[in-house]
Design a protein around this motif. Structure first.
Motif, PDB file in Angstrom:
ATOM      1  N   ASP A  26       6.108 -49.136  48.812  1.00  5.27           N
ATOM      2  CA  ASP A  26       7.533 -49.464  48.743  1.00  5.27           C
ATOM      3  C   ASP A  26       8.355 -48.323  48.155  1.00  5.27           C
ATOM      4  O   ASP A  26       9.400 -47.946  48.683  1.00  5.27           O
ATOM      5  N   ALA A  27       7.881 -47.778  47.032  1.00  2.08           N
ATOM      6  CA  ALA A  27       8.628 -46.710  46.378  1.00  2.08           C
ATOM      7  C   ALA A  27       8.711 -45.476  47.274  1.00  2.08           C
ATOM      8  O   ALA A  27       9.757 -44.823  47.371  1.00  2.08           O
ATOM      9  N   GLY A  28       7.624 -45.165  47.961  1.00  2.00           N
ATOM     10  CA  GLY A  28       7.613 -44.013  48.849  1.00  2.00           C
ATOM     11  C   GLY A  28       8.584 -44.177  50.004  1.00  2.00           C
ATOM     12  O   GLY A  28       9.259 -43.222  50.410  1.00  2.00           O
ATOM     13  N   PHE A  29       8.657 -45.395  50.544  1.00  2.00           N
ATOM     14  CA  PHE A  29       9.581 -45.649  51.632  1.00  2.00           C
ATOM     15  C   PHE A  29      11.022 -45.451  51.178  1.00  2.00           C
ATOM     16  O   PHE A  29      11.823 -44.801  51.862  1.00  2.00           O
ATOM     17  N   ARG A  30      11.354 -45.989  50.020  1.00  2.00           N
ATOM     18  CA  ARG A  30      12.727 -45.849  49.515  1.00  2.00           C
ATOM     19  C   ARG A  30      13.039 -44.395  49.169  1.00  2.00           C
ATOM     20  O   ARG A  30      14.166 -43.930  49.368  1.00  2.00           O
ATOM     21  N   ASP A  31      12.067 -43.661  48.651  1.00  2.00           N
ATOM     22  CA  ASP A  31      12.272 -42.233  48.386  1.00  2.00           C
ATOM     23  C   ASP A  31      12.568 -41.486  49.683  1.00  2.00           C
ATOM     24  O   ASP A  31      13.425 -40.597  49.732  1.00  2.00           O
ATOM     25  N   ALA A  32      11.846 -41.843  50.741  1.00  2.00           N
ATOM     26  CA  ALA A  32      12.062 -41.190  52.029  1.00  2.00           C
ATOM     27  C   ALA A  32      13.445 -41.520  52.583  1.00  2.00           C
ATOM     28  O   ALA A  32      14.112 -40.664  53.173  1.00  2.00           O
ATOM     29  N   LEU A  33      13.883 -42.759  52.387  1.00  2.00           N
ATOM     30  CA  LEU A  33      15.235 -43.131  52.800  1.00  2.00           C
ATOM     31  C   LEU A  33      16.277 -42.290  52.070  1.00  2.00           C
ATOM     32  O   LEU A  33      17.201 -41.738  52.680  1.00  2.00           O
ATOM     33  N   ARG A  34      16.126 -42.198  50.745  1.00  2.00           N
ATOM     34  CA  ARG A  34      17.089 -41.423  49.955  1.00  2.00           C
ATOM     35  C   ARG A  34      17.078 -39.950  50.365  1.00  2.00           C
ATOM     36  O   ARG A  34      18.132 -39.313  50.443  1.00  2.00           O
ATOM     37  N   ALA A  35      15.899 -39.421  50.637  1.00  2.00           N
ATOM     38  CA  ALA A  35      15.809 -38.014  51.031  1.00  2.00           C
ATOM     39  C   ALA A  35      16.500 -37.783  52.375  1.00  2.00           C
ATOM     40  O   ALA A  35      17.215 -36.787  52.554  1.00  2.00           O
ATOM     41  N   ALA A  36      16.316 -38.686  53.312  1.00  2.00           N
ATOM     42  CA  ALA A  36      16.950 -38.544  54.620  1.00  2.00           C
ATOM     43  C   ALA A  36      18.464 -38.651  54.508  1.00  2.00           C
ATOM     44  O   ALA A  36      19.209 -37.903  55.145  1.00  2.00           O
ATOM     45  N   VAL A  37      18.926 -39.586  53.669  1.00  2.00           N
ATOM     46  CA  VAL A  37      20.359 -39.787  53.486  1.00  2.00           C
ATOM     47  C   VAL A  37      21.002 -38.589  52.799  1.00  2.00           C
ATOM     48  O   VAL A  37      22.146 -38.218  53.091  1.00  2.00           O
ATOM     49  N   SER A  38      20.281 -37.941  51.891  1.00  3.66           N
ATOM     50  CA  SER A  38      20.841 -36.817  51.140  1.00  3.66           C
ATOM     51  C   SER A  38      21.151 -35.619  52.026  1.00  3.66           C
ATOM     52  O   SER A  38      21.907 -34.723  51.627  1.00  3.66           O
ATOM     53  N   LEU A  39      20.592 -35.590  53.235  1.00  4.13           N
ATOM     54  CA  LEU A  39      20.784 -34.451  54.128  1.00  4.13           C
ATOM     55  C   LEU A  39      22.059 -34.537  54.956  1.00  4.13           C
ATOM     56  O   LEU A  39      22.450 -33.548  55.580  1.00  4.13           O
ATOM     57  N   VAL A  40      22.712 -35.709  54.967  1.00  5.35           N
ATOM     58  CA  VAL A  40      23.893 -35.865  55.820  1.00  5.35           C
ATOM     59  C   VAL A  40      25.132 -35.348  55.106  1.00  5.35           C
ATOM     60  O   VAL A  40      25.165 -35.219  53.873  1.00  5.35           O
ATOM     61  N   GLY A  41      26.170 -35.064  55.883  1.00  9.66           N
ATOM     62  CA  GLY A  41      27.383 -34.482  55.333  1.00  9.66           C
ATOM     63  C   GLY A  41      28.378 -35.496  54.821  1.00  9.66           C
ATOM     64  O   GLY A  41      28.022 -36.635  54.480  1.00  9.66           O
ATOM     65  N   GLU A  42      29.638 -35.079  54.806  1.00 10.81           N
ATOM     66  CA  GLU A  42      30.704 -35.911  54.266  1.00 10.81           C
ATOM     67  C   GLU A  42      31.336 -36.765  55.366  1.00 10.81           C
ATOM     68  O   GLU A  42      31.223 -36.479  56.561  1.00 10.81           O
ATOM     69  N   LEU A  43      32.041 -37.798  54.933  1.00 11.89           N
ATOM     70  CA  LEU A  43      32.753 -38.648  55.875  1.00 11.89           C
ATOM     71  C   LEU A  43      33.909 -37.893  56.523  1.00 11.89           C
ATOM     72  O   LEU A  43      34.546 -37.053  55.885  1.00 11.89           O
ATOM     73  N   PRO A  44      34.210 -38.203  57.776  1.00 14.96           N
ATOM     74  CA  PRO A  44      35.410 -37.616  58.389  1.00 14.96           C
ATOM     75  C   PRO A  44      36.662 -38.213  57.756  1.00 14.96           C
ATOM     76  O   PRO A  44      36.612 -39.261  57.100  1.00 14.96           O
ATOM     77  N   SER A  45      37.778 -37.566  57.937  1.00 12.81           N
ATOM     78  CA  SER A  45      39.042 -38.065  57.405  1.00 12.81           C
ATOM     79  C   SER A  45      39.499 -39.288  58.195  1.00 12.81           C
ATOM     80  O   SER A  45      39.155 -39.463  59.374  1.00 12.81           O
ATOM     81  N   ALA A  46      40.294 -40.119  57.531  1.00 12.54           N
ATOM     82  CA  ALA A  46      40.854 -41.280  58.201  1.00 12.54           C
ATOM     83  C   ALA A  46      41.903 -40.848  59.218  1.00 12.54           C
ATOM     84  O   ALA A  46      42.685 -39.924  58.968  1.00 12.54           O
ATOM     85  N   VAL A  47      41.898 -41.484  60.371  1.00 12.49           N
ATOM     86  CA  VAL A  47      42.910 -41.277  61.400  1.00 12.49           C
ATOM     87  C   VAL A  47      43.561 -42.626  61.662  1.00 12.49           C
ATOM     88  O   VAL A  47      42.871 -43.594  62.005  1.00 12.49           O
ATOM     89  N   GLU A  48      44.865 -42.710  61.477  1.00  9.29           N
ATOM     90  CA  GLU A  48      45.585 -43.974  61.581  1.00  9.29           C
ATOM     91  C   GLU A  48      44.943 -45.020  60.682  1.00  9.29           C
ATOM     92  O   GLU A  48      44.731 -46.159  61.068  1.00  9.29           O
TER      93      GLU A  48
END
Length: 287
Positions: A62-84
């Motif tokens: 369980d802990a390894g799976f959640r660590d892998a989730l966090r690691a994958a999520v940490s690689l993504v960038g920022e949210l785009p700006s709001a439009v309308e």
């Protein structure tokens, strides 16, 4: 789990898809997921294989799976700006990051608490809870996705609370849009049943499809047909058309149909839900 932690990407699942996979990839072959809220879950895919990280692979880790989730999520960038006054996310990994880590929406210029609409893996929309116009435009997006025959996740929006994502009470917050919400929910429900029907096909049971009907009033309803005397898996719909062997048709609401059936009809554990109607019961409700 550490052996795949550097070779995975996040994957968004809806409850209806997981319900189908419970039939086609059960037990150890079922994707391992974490619950986010509403009807939404997040799991992992192997990048090289394009296949899900399964329960069998992660048993006791369980802990390894959640660590892998966090690691994958940490690689993504920022949210785009709001439009309308709406943030449209078309990258699945970024959408998953927001679902797993709602703090990412802090600072967005929205009217009211953030509300997320997880329509599809590549179309997640965030608007403000007090912004009725932005919510109405977001429901337009849902209909466009349905009309384009795109794979869908969920039409149920979630609002950010102190405890995380929770169902957005749209009937209370935007009652003026209730008919629009009801229509979109029914469209997505029919699509989910379509996908489920393919997975459930068997020679001894009729898998009744859910259908859409728009009344003259503009209200969108759903219906399914039960061929009387035929063992059937019946979806949860507004109305049931009973077709007796002579060709006569009668109509009952689902509640009326179930009341007439009594214990003869059993709710299954399928997701989305269906009722099993045996071949020789129940009698058609009287008018």
């Amino acid at each position: 789990m550490s052996a795949i932690a550097t070779d995975v990407t996040v994957r968004i699942y809806g409850a209806s898809e997981l319900g189908v996979l419970a039939q086609t990839a059960p037990g150890p072959a079922h994707p391992r997921v974490e619950y986010v809220g509403g009807e939404v879950f997040v799991g992992l895919d192997h990048r090289d294989r394009g296949s899900a990280v399964t329960q069998g692979e992660t048993e006791g880790a369980d802990a390894g799976f959640r660590d892998a989730l966090r690691a994958a999520v940490s690689l993504v960038g920022e949210l785009p700006s709001a439009v309308e006054r709406a943030v449209v996310i078309e990258d699945e990994a970024l959408a998953a990051a927001v679902l797993l880590d709602p703090s990412r929406v802090a600072g967005l210029e929205l009217s009211g608490d953030p509300v997320v609409f997880p329509f599809a893996r590549d179309r997640v929309v965030i608007v403000g809870a007090e912004d009725q116009a932005a919510i109405a435009r977001t429901l337009d997006v849902a209909e466009e996705l349905f009309d384009a025959d795109r794979p869908l996740v969920s039409a149920h929006p979630m609002v950010l609370t102190d405890e995380g994502w929770a169902p957005f009470p749209w009937r209370e917050r935007v009652p003026e849009l209730a008919m629009r919400f009801e229509r979109v929910l029914r469209l997505f429900s029919v699509r989910a049943y379509d996908v489920q029907t393919v997975a459930l096909q068997r020679p001894d049971v009729h898998i009744a499809p859910a259908k859409i009907r728009v009344l003259e009033s503009g209200v969108t309803t759903t219906f399914a047909t039960w061929p009387q005397g035929t063992a059937t898996l019946l979806p949860v719909v507004d109305n049931v058309i009973i077709a007796d062997p002579s060709g006569t048709l009668s109509v009952a609401t689902l509640t009326q149909f179930l009341d007439a059936a009594g214990d003869a009809v059993v709710r299954t554990g399928l997701s989305p839900a269906r009722y099993f109607v045996p071949g020789d019961q129940p009698a058609a409700p009287t008018a």
